[in-house]
Design a protein around this motif. Structure first.
Motif, PDB file in Angstrom:
ATOM      1  N   ALA A 209      29.676  25.403 111.537  1.00  0.00           N
ATOM      2  CA  ALA A 209      30.564  24.544 110.676  1.00  0.00           C
ATOM      3  C   ALA A 209      30.651  23.281 111.115  1.00  0.00           C
ATOM      4  N   LYS A 210      30.290  23.080 112.386  1.00  0.00           N
ATOM      5  CA  LYS A 210      30.377  21.810 112.932  1.00  0.00           C
ATOM      6  C   LYS A 210      29.146  20.995 112.566  1.00  0.00           C
TER       7      LYS A 210
ATOM      8  N   ASN B  85      23.183  19.646 107.649  1.00  0.00           N
ATOM      9  CA  ASN B  85      24.003  19.777 109.079  1.00  0.00           C
ATOM     10  C   ASN B  85      24.492  18.449 109.261  1.00  0.00           C
ATOM     11  N   ARG B  88      28.008  18.428 107.276  1.00  0.00           N
ATOM     12  CA  ARG B  88      28.793  19.539 107.853  1.00  0.00           C
ATOM     13  C   ARG B  88      29.228  19.319 109.012  1.00  0.00           C
ATOM     14  N   GLY B  89      30.470  19.173 109.271  1.00  0.00           N
ATOM     15  CA  GLY B  89      31.234  18.935 110.464  1.00  0.00           C
ATOM     16  C   GLY B  89      31.515  17.469 110.613  1.00  0.00           C
ATOM     17  N   GLN B 112      34.133  21.540 123.608  1.00  0.00           N
ATOM     18  CA  GLN B 112      33.965  21.894 122.180  1.00  0.00           C
ATOM     19  C   GLN B 112      34.416  20.881 121.273  1.00  0.00           C
ATOM     20  N   LEU B 113      35.311  20.023 121.621  1.00  0.00           N
ATOM     21  CA  LEU B 113      35.780  18.833 120.828  1.00  0.00           C
ATOM     22  C   LEU B 113      34.829  17.835 120.814  1.00  0.00           C
ATOM     23  N   GLU B 115      31.496  17.908 121.444  1.00  0.00           N
ATOM     24  CA  GLU B 115      30.474  18.244 121.003  1.00  0.00           C
ATOM     25  C   GLU B 115      30.318  17.686 119.400  1.00  0.00           C
ATOM     26  N   VAL B 116      31.227  18.029 118.774  1.00  0.00           N
ATOM     27  CA  VAL B 116      31.190  17.536 117.193  1.00  0.00           C
ATOM     28  C   VAL B 116      30.901  15.942 117.059  1.00  0.00           C
ATOM     29  N   ARG B 119      27.378  15.033 118.120  1.00  0.00           N
ATOM     30  CA  ARG B 119      26.548  15.429 117.262  1.00  0.00           C
ATOM     31  C   ARG B 119      26.320  14.563 116.096  1.00  0.00           C
ATOM     32  N   HIS B 120      27.486  13.704 115.505  1.00  0.00           N
ATOM     33  CA  HIS B 120      27.405  13.175 114.411  1.00  0.00           C
ATOM     34  C   HIS B 120      27.449  11.666 114.658  1.00  0.00           C
TER      35      HIS B 120
END
Lengths: 305, 335
Positions: A209-210, B85, B88-89, B112-113, B115-116, B119-120
């Motif tokens: 989802a990320k 992808n 998404r996120g 984990q925070l 990372e998003v 990524r974007h």
């Protein structure tokens, strides 16, 4: 992490202590060692002399403590048969078995991890079926038979590899495969099952989802969770390989610990048998300790209770 | 301004050995900017499936068919995985029902925070850390620096769900899908998390799809409601209208199940229930799926698929019986 390490070290030492008591008792449970050394024809005086010479007439606790004290400084006594220091014999044999064990585990992991992962990504695909077939065959095939087949095919017919001795790295190829192959099915199926679970888990769904890449999902998020049980089972399999190496070393005349152990058992060479039992057990304990520590690094739930 | 999301005729099927399970049937709707759209229905009605289908997160054995799925005007239904992808996120994010298992147990909250964001966005780890920290503050987590170094198992369920919310907001999405975000939490925590979601939705000017089985949550949160039953939308409209004049017997039944304080003076008042069970969705569903539980059922209900009728401008329902007739009965029994 430090408390965890100390705790694990302590329990490893405790295990070793118990093993040493057990190993020591083996010799005395097997019968009077003085008679074994002296032989069937010996007179009562001879036996008494041997008993006094080796200290068998002292109380058991005293003998154990003396043996332990010597073992701690690397003195395992002298071989009855070869009249050579056991520690020296171990020093020449141990590296051979270690190389064999490490390369066999490496071989098993190199086969089982990729196959398990690919099979999990595409369950019931051709590659999954083939790896399942290999797993069934691998689990069903006795090591000694597989070793002999390899000798016939690659050693005698094709003449690609030497069939005995430990002169070069080529001597280790077939023993590595014979020993490692046996551990492959369990590791492969474990990786596959773990990977399927992980890929269907909620946290992998979150990762998808990320918008994370497939590589990150597979290797960062899923694989690390899969590795936790694989590490534990690898340690157990590696321990089993140490005992399995007795057969494999015998077949390939690879003169490592396993070969020596078999030789010493046949000759009732007690100090050697005791030392080898202790060393193998110590390795087993060490492997379990390493696996526990590695898992603590991988999994914070173990590290931070 | 155009809709954030437009969904046309979504169908989700699962091929089983016993036949094909029709989990979602011809679901269409649109989400306007800055609105909260609630999808309400009982377990298995297809509301979560609809959400997962939009995010392309369905189980690999599920078959998704959709006529059109437009995100800010762009059709994303047939977008290749790699391009999808990127959205998404980033532009659309999701919050899940299970805060206990939705975070990866072996990585820190901070990782984990961040990372998003990494990524974007073309961001450094330091940027990502700052962003994560400010979002943890926004979702009301005390001592964010310390929390970022912790692992999921060191946090309570309520805190984990706040982390999930922070994670969904890392890139300031245009659309956030919250799939029963409070179902797994304690009642006291539920209210806090809902209030937080509503506040952040307004602050970040996001559109939200809120999936719930709780009409109380709908009343408090939503601008519009879709009522789903047996894989299809049976009624949709503005929240006020749905609560005032529910036009589908299923919606009426759901509202009758709500406990009402005004009924307390009537000591004999019993909480309403809907008799019967949900039909099997394996194989073709003939006629109205609610027919077997409906107090107003007539023969025609079982014949063909019931078409959607309009009750008012923004209010439509899928029933053959005119709402005037069913509503009178509803108003009598609900009071």
């Amino acid at each position: 992490m430090l408390t965890f390490t100390i705790k694990r070290l302590f329990s490893a030492l405790l295990t070793l202590l118990l093993i040493s008591i057990f190993t020591f008792s083996l010799a005395h449970l097997a019968g009077d060692p003085a008679i074994a050394i002296a032989g069937r024809e010996a007179s009562a005086e001879d036996i008494a002399r041997i008993r006094a010479h080796y200290g068998f007439d002292r109380p058991l606790v005293q003998q154990y403590l003396a043996w332990c004290g010597q073992a701690l400084v690397g003195d395992f006594g002298r071989s009855y048969h070869y009249q050579q220091a056991v520690s020296e014999m171990l020093a020449t044999r141990l590296p051979i078995t270690l190389i064999l064990g490490i390369s066999a585990l490496g071989f098993a992991l190199a086969i089982s991890l990729p196959l398990g992962i690919v099979a999990a990504i595409r369950p019931n695909s051709l590659i999954d079926r083939i790896s399942l077939g290999l797993a069934v065959v691998g689990q069903a095939m006795p090591t000694f038979w597989f070793a002999l087949v390899m000798i016939v095919v690659f050693g005698l017919t094709l003449r690609w590899l030497p069939i005995s001795g430990n002169a070069s790295w080529q001597n280790f190829v077939m023993p590595t495969i014979a020993l490692g192959y046996f551990a492959t099915p369990a590791l492969m199926r474990l990786t596959r099952a773990g990977m399927i679970d992980a890929l269907e888990s909620d946290f992998v769904r979150t990762a998808r989802a990320k918008g994370l890449s497939q590589t990150s999902i597979l290797f960062k998020h899923a694989l690390r969770n899969v590795m936790i049980p694989v590490v534990s089972v690898s340690a157990v399999q590696c321990g089993a390989m140490l005992s399995g190496s007795i057969v494999v070393e015998q077949i390939f005349a690879l003169q490592g610990i396993g070969w020596l152990g078999y030789d010493a058992t046949v000759r009732s060479d007690l100090p050697v048998v005791q030392a080898i039992t202790l060393v193998i057990a110590a390795f087993y304990v060490l492997l379990t300790l390493l696996a526990d520590l590695l898992n603590a690094v991988l999994d914070p739930r173990i590290r931070i209770g | 301004m155009s809709a954030v999301l437009e969904l046309e005729r979504l169908n989700v099927r699962f091929p089983l050995t016993s036949g094909v399970l029709h989990a979602v049937r011809d679901v269409s709707f649109r989400v306007e900017p800055r609105e909260i759209l609630a999808i309400v229905g009982e377990s298995g009605c297809g509301k979560s499936m609809t959400a997962l289908a939009i995010m392309n997160l369905l189980h690999r054995r599920a078959e998704r068919r959709v006529e059109a799925l437009r995100f800010r005007g762009e059709d994303i239904a047939r977008l290749p995985q790699r391009k999808f992808n990127r959205l998404r996120g980033d532009r659309m994010a999701m919050i899940f029902q299970e805060p206990m298992t939705s975070l990866n147990p072996v990585y820190t909250i901070g990782d984990q925070l961040e990372e998003v964001f990494l990524r974007h966005r073309a961001a450094t780890r330091e940027d990502a850390r700052r962003r994560a920290r400010s979002l943890l503050e926004k979702v009301g987590i005390p001592a964010p620096d310390q929390r970022m170094r912790q692992y999921p198992h060191q946090l309570s369920g309520g805190l984990r769900q706040r982390v999930m919310i922070a994670m969904a907001l890392m890139c300031e999405p245009d659309l956030i899908i919250a799939d029963e975000p409070t179902t797994a939490l304690d009642v006291t925590i539920q209210a806090q998390v809902l209030a937080l979601l509503k506040r952040l939705q307004a602050e970040f000017e996001m559109a939200m799809i809120l999936i719930t089985h709780d009409l109380g949550v709908v009343a408090r949160m939503a601008d519009r409601v879709l009522v789903m039953y047996a894989g299809e939308i049976v009624e949709s409209g503005p929240t006020r209208r749905i609560f005032d004049s529910p036009s589908h017997p299923y919606t009426q039944g759901l509202l009758r199940c709500l406990p009402q304080l005004s009924a307390a003076d009537d000591a004999d008042a019993r909480l309403g229930t809907i008799a019967g069970v949900v039909p099997s969705l394996v194989g073709e569903v003939r006629g109205c799926a609610f027919a077997n539980r409906c107090p107003h059922v007539v023969d025609a209900c079982r014949a063909d698929r019931v078409a959607v009728a309009a009750a008012a401008a923004e209010h439509s329902y899928r029933c053959l019986i005119p709402p005037e007739r069913t509503l009178a009965n509803f108003r009598e029994t609900a009071r």
